[in-house]
Design a protein around this motif. Structure first.
Motif, PDB file in Angstrom:
ATOM      1  N   MET A   1      51.775  31.461  34.658  1.00 40.14           N
ATOM      2  CA  MET A   1      51.265  32.719  35.221  1.00 40.14           C
ATOM      3  C   MET A   1      52.407  33.688  35.427  1.00 40.14           C
ATOM      4  O   MET A   1      53.507  33.295  35.783  1.00 40.14           O
ATOM      5  N   PHE A   2      52.154  34.958  35.181  1.00 40.85           N
ATOM      6  CA  PHE A   2      53.215  35.969  35.323  1.00 40.85           C
ATOM      7  C   PHE A   2      52.762  37.113  36.242  1.00 40.85           C
ATOM      8  O   PHE A   2      53.149  37.160  37.408  1.00 40.85           O
ATOM      9  N   ILE A   3      51.883  38.002  35.733  1.00 39.44           N
ATOM     10  CA  ILE A   3      51.520  39.166  36.564  1.00 39.44           C
ATOM     11  C   ILE A   3      50.682  38.756  37.770  1.00 39.44           C
ATOM     12  O   ILE A   3      50.638  39.479  38.761  1.00 39.44           O
ATOM     13  N   GLY A   4      50.028  37.601  37.695  1.00 43.21           N
ATOM     14  CA  GLY A   4      49.259  37.123  38.843  1.00 43.21           C
ATOM     15  C   GLY A   4      50.134  36.953  40.077  1.00 43.21           C
ATOM     16  O   GLY A   4      49.735  37.283  41.193  1.00 43.21           O
ATOM     17  N   HIS A   5      51.368  36.440  39.875  1.00 46.45           N
ATOM     18  CA  HIS A   5      52.285  36.257  41.014  1.00 46.45           C
ATOM     19  C   HIS A   5      52.630  37.611  41.659  1.00 46.45           C
ATOM     20  O   HIS A   5      52.759  37.709  42.880  1.00 46.45           O
ATOM     21  N   PHE A   6      52.796  38.636  40.816  1.00 53.51           N
ATOM     22  CA  PHE A   6      53.092  39.968  41.361  1.00 53.51           C
ATOM     23  C   PHE A   6      51.849  40.536  42.041  1.00 53.51           C
ATOM     24  O   PHE A   6      51.953  41.260  43.045  1.00 53.51           O
ATOM     25  N   GLY A   7      50.670  40.196  41.507  1.00 48.77           N
ATOM     26  CA  GLY A   7      49.413  40.610  42.140  1.00 48.77           C
ATOM     27  C   GLY A   7      49.312  40.070  43.554  1.00 48.77           C
ATOM     28  O   GLY A   7      48.947  40.793  44.492  1.00 48.77           O
ATOM     29  N   VAL A   8      49.674  38.798  43.736  1.00 53.16           N
ATOM     30  CA  VAL A   8      49.619  38.186  45.072  1.00 53.16           C
ATOM     31  C   VAL A   8      50.632  38.867  46.002  1.00 53.16           C
ATOM     32  O   VAL A   8      50.335  39.133  47.169  1.00 53.16           O
ATOM     33  N   GLY A   9      51.821  39.171  45.468  1.00 49.82           N
ATOM     34  CA  GLY A   9      52.836  39.882  46.266  1.00 49.82           C
ATOM     35  C   GLY A   9      52.321  41.246  46.727  1.00 49.82           C
ATOM     36  O   GLY A   9      52.487  41.620  47.897  1.00 49.82           O
ATOM     37  N   LEU A  10      51.687  41.981  45.821  1.00 47.18           N
ATOM     38  CA  LEU A  10      51.121  43.297  46.171  1.00 47.18           C
ATOM     39  C   LEU A  10      50.041  43.150  47.241  1.00 47.18           C
ATOM     40  O   LEU A  10      49.993  43.902  48.213  1.00 47.18           O
ATOM     41  N   PHE A  65      63.261  20.851  40.499  1.00 47.24           N
ATOM     42  CA  PHE A  65      63.942  21.510  41.624  1.00 47.24           C
ATOM     43  C   PHE A  65      63.380  22.903  41.898  1.00 47.24           C
ATOM     44  O   PHE A  65      63.440  23.386  43.018  1.00 47.24           O
ATOM     45  N   SER A  66      62.815  23.519  40.870  1.00 46.37           N
ATOM     46  CA  SER A  66      62.170  24.816  41.104  1.00 46.37           C
ATOM     47  C   SER A  66      60.662  24.662  41.253  1.00 46.37           C
ATOM     48  O   SER A  66      60.025  25.462  41.927  1.00 46.37           O
ATOM     49  N   HIS A  67      60.053  23.640  40.640  1.00 45.91           N
ATOM     50  CA  HIS A  67      58.589  23.642  40.542  1.00 45.91           C
ATOM     51  C   HIS A  67      57.881  22.350  40.963  1.00 45.91           C
ATOM     52  O   HIS A  67      56.691  22.211  40.679  1.00 45.91           O
ATOM     53  N   SER A  68      58.575  21.400  41.621  1.00 47.20           N
ATOM     54  CA  SER A  68      57.783  20.274  42.137  1.00 47.20           C
ATOM     55  C   SER A  68      57.149  20.720  43.460  1.00 47.20           C
ATOM     56  O   SER A  68      57.622  21.671  44.090  1.00 47.20           O
ATOM     57  N   LEU A  69      56.096  20.020  43.859  1.00 43.98           N
ATOM     58  CA  LEU A  69      55.418  20.390  45.112  1.00 43.98           C
ATOM     59  C   LEU A  69      56.377  20.259  46.295  1.00 43.98           C
ATOM     60  O   LEU A  69      56.454  21.148  47.148  1.00 43.98           O
ATOM     61  N   LEU A  70      57.137  19.166  46.316  1.00 42.04           N
ATOM     62  CA  LEU A  70      58.055  18.940  47.438  1.00 42.04           C
ATOM     63  C   LEU A  70      59.130  20.033  47.501  1.00 42.04           C
ATOM     64  O   LEU A  70      59.423  20.571  48.569  1.00 42.04           O
ATOM     65  N   ALA A  71      59.702  20.359  46.336  1.00 37.62           N
ATOM     66  CA  ALA A  71      60.727  21.406  46.306  1.00 37.62           C
ATOM     67  C   ALA A  71      60.128  22.735  46.756  1.00 37.62           C
ATOM     68  O   ALA A  71      60.773  23.499  47.485  1.00 37.62           O
ATOM     69  N   THR A  72      58.882  23.008  46.346  1.00 37.56           N
ATOM     70  CA  THR A  72      58.227  24.266  46.731  1.00 37.56           C
ATOM     71  C   THR A  72      58.107  24.371  48.250  1.00 37.56           C
ATOM     72  O   THR A  72      58.385  25.424  48.836  1.00 37.56           O
ATOM     73  N   ILE A  73      57.707  23.252  48.887  1.00 36.59           N
ATOM     74  CA  ILE A  73      57.572  23.259  50.350  1.00 36.59           C
ATOM     75  C   ILE A  73      58.935  23.520  50.991  1.00 36.59           C
ATOM     76  O   ILE A  73      59.064  24.311  51.924  1.00 36.59           O
ATOM     77  N   ILE A 105      50.613  27.133  43.658  1.00 34.56           N
ATOM     78  CA  ILE A 105      49.159  26.953  43.511  1.00 34.56           C
ATOM     79  C   ILE A 105      48.651  27.667  42.258  1.00 34.56           C
ATOM     80  O   ILE A 105      47.859  27.104  41.493  1.00 34.56           O
ATOM     81  N   LEU A 106      49.142  28.879  42.017  1.00 32.26           N
ATOM     82  CA  LEU A 106      48.725  29.595  40.797  1.00 32.26           C
ATOM     83  C   LEU A 106      49.243  28.872  39.552  1.00 32.26           C
ATOM     84  O   LEU A 106      48.550  28.811  38.538  1.00 32.26           O
ATOM     85  N   ASP A 107      50.462  28.345  39.625  1.00 33.12           N
ATOM     86  CA  ASP A 107      50.987  27.568  38.490  1.00 33.12           C
ATOM     87  C   ASP A 107      50.164  26.293  38.289  1.00 33.12           C
ATOM     88  O   ASP A 107      49.919  25.879  37.153  1.00 33.12           O
ATOM     89  N   LEU A 127      46.050  22.160  36.082  1.00 27.75           N
ATOM     90  CA  LEU A 127      44.627  22.217  35.729  1.00 27.75           C
ATOM     91  C   LEU A 127      44.389  22.831  34.349  1.00 27.75           C
ATOM     92  O   LEU A 127      43.274  22.811  33.849  1.00 27.75           O
ATOM     93  N   GLY A 128      45.447  23.411  33.760  1.00 28.43           N
ATOM     94  CA  GLY A 128      45.367  23.778  32.348  1.00 28.43           C
ATOM     95  C   GLY A 128      44.569  25.014  31.986  1.00 28.43           C
ATOM     96  O   GLY A 128      44.037  25.103  30.881  1.00 28.43           O
ATOM     97  N   LEU A 129      44.519  25.999  32.875  1.00 31.05           N
ATOM     98  CA  LEU A 129      43.840  27.255  32.503  1.00 31.05           C
ATOM     99  C   LEU A 129      44.466  27.874  31.250  1.00 31.05           C
ATOM    100  O   LEU A 129      43.791  28.565  30.481  1.00 31.05           O
ATOM    101  N   TRP A 130      45.751  27.620  31.036  1.00 33.87           N
ATOM    102  CA  TRP A 130      46.460  28.163  29.873  1.00 33.87           C
ATOM    103  C   TRP A 130      45.887  27.669  28.543  1.00 33.87           C
ATOM    104  O   TRP A 130      46.241  28.207  27.489  1.00 33.87           O
TER     105      TRP A 130
END
Ligand SMILES: [Zn+2]
Length: 216
Positions: A1-10, A65-73, A105-107, A127-130
């Protein structure tokens, strides 16, 4: 996901008006701001693999280190804590921490099962929306448009820059999104790292927009 993350920020501006849009972007895109540096330093690995999913030619081989659930928390707590220590605003600190988690979560919704539970884990989630281009564009587009709507409703331009810097960013993000979709895969993994690093400019752009708008 790319622009979705910026959408959430906005969108977060509506809930927490205090932090600048730049800070909101910084949080919602934090994992993808770390990731290019980790790729360039060889700490994490990505492979170009056209058809990996319908939407992206990237195979996220190793990025705990950037994208595991534990690292995210961990990053979410760290982000919120540092913001709190600087600004002493508990509510905004919590919202920023949640924004860091929103990225994961979006990823989780979009990636195929490649997001590890923790570094070293054999459990991978996604979940493979991609796998569906149209599905991705609709869901991500809706999040992005919703974010723009909420940000515009929560702020007002102070001057022309406040209007056109925002409009420029929206157009810029849409162009990048379409180019990514229509273009050929990147030439090599290092190029992915450098292109990824350029996302810091979008964070700066967010600060620039926010400086020229007032919160309603
Ligand atoms: Zn990500």
């Amino acid at each position: 996901m790319f622009i979705g993350h910026f959408g959430v920020g906005l969108a977060a501006k509506k809930i927490s008006p205090k932090p600048s849009l730049g800070t909101l972007f910084f949080a919602s895109q934090f994992l993808d701001l770390l990731w290019p540096s980790f790729i360039l330093f060889g700490i994490e690995k990505v492979k170009i693999d056209p058809g990996n999913t319908a939407f992206t030619p990237l195979n996220f081989v190793y990025y705990p280190f950037s994208h595991s659930l534990l690292a995210t928390i961990f990053w979410a707590l760290l982000f919120g804590l540092i913001y709190y220590l600087i600004r002493k605003n508990k509510k905004a600190a919590i919202v920023l921490g949640l924004l860091v988690i929103s990225h994961w979560i979006l990823d989780l919704i979009t990636h195929r099962p490649d997001l590890p539970l923790y570094p070293g884990s054999n459990i991978f989630l996604g979940l493979g929306l991609w796998n569906s281009i149209i599905g991705t564009v609709i869901i991500e587009g809706l999040i992005f448009l919703g974010g723009i709507y909420l940000y515009i409703k929560s702020t007002k331009a102070k001057n022309k820059v406040g209007t056109y810097a925002l409009l420029g960013l929206i157009i810029f993000l849409i162009i990048i999104y379409v180019m990514n979709l229509a273009g050929s895969p990147p030439p090599d993994e290092t190029a992915i790292g450098y292109v990824g690093l350029s996302q810091w400019l979008i964070v700066l752009w967010g600060y620039w927009i926010d400086k020229n708008r007032i919160t309603e």
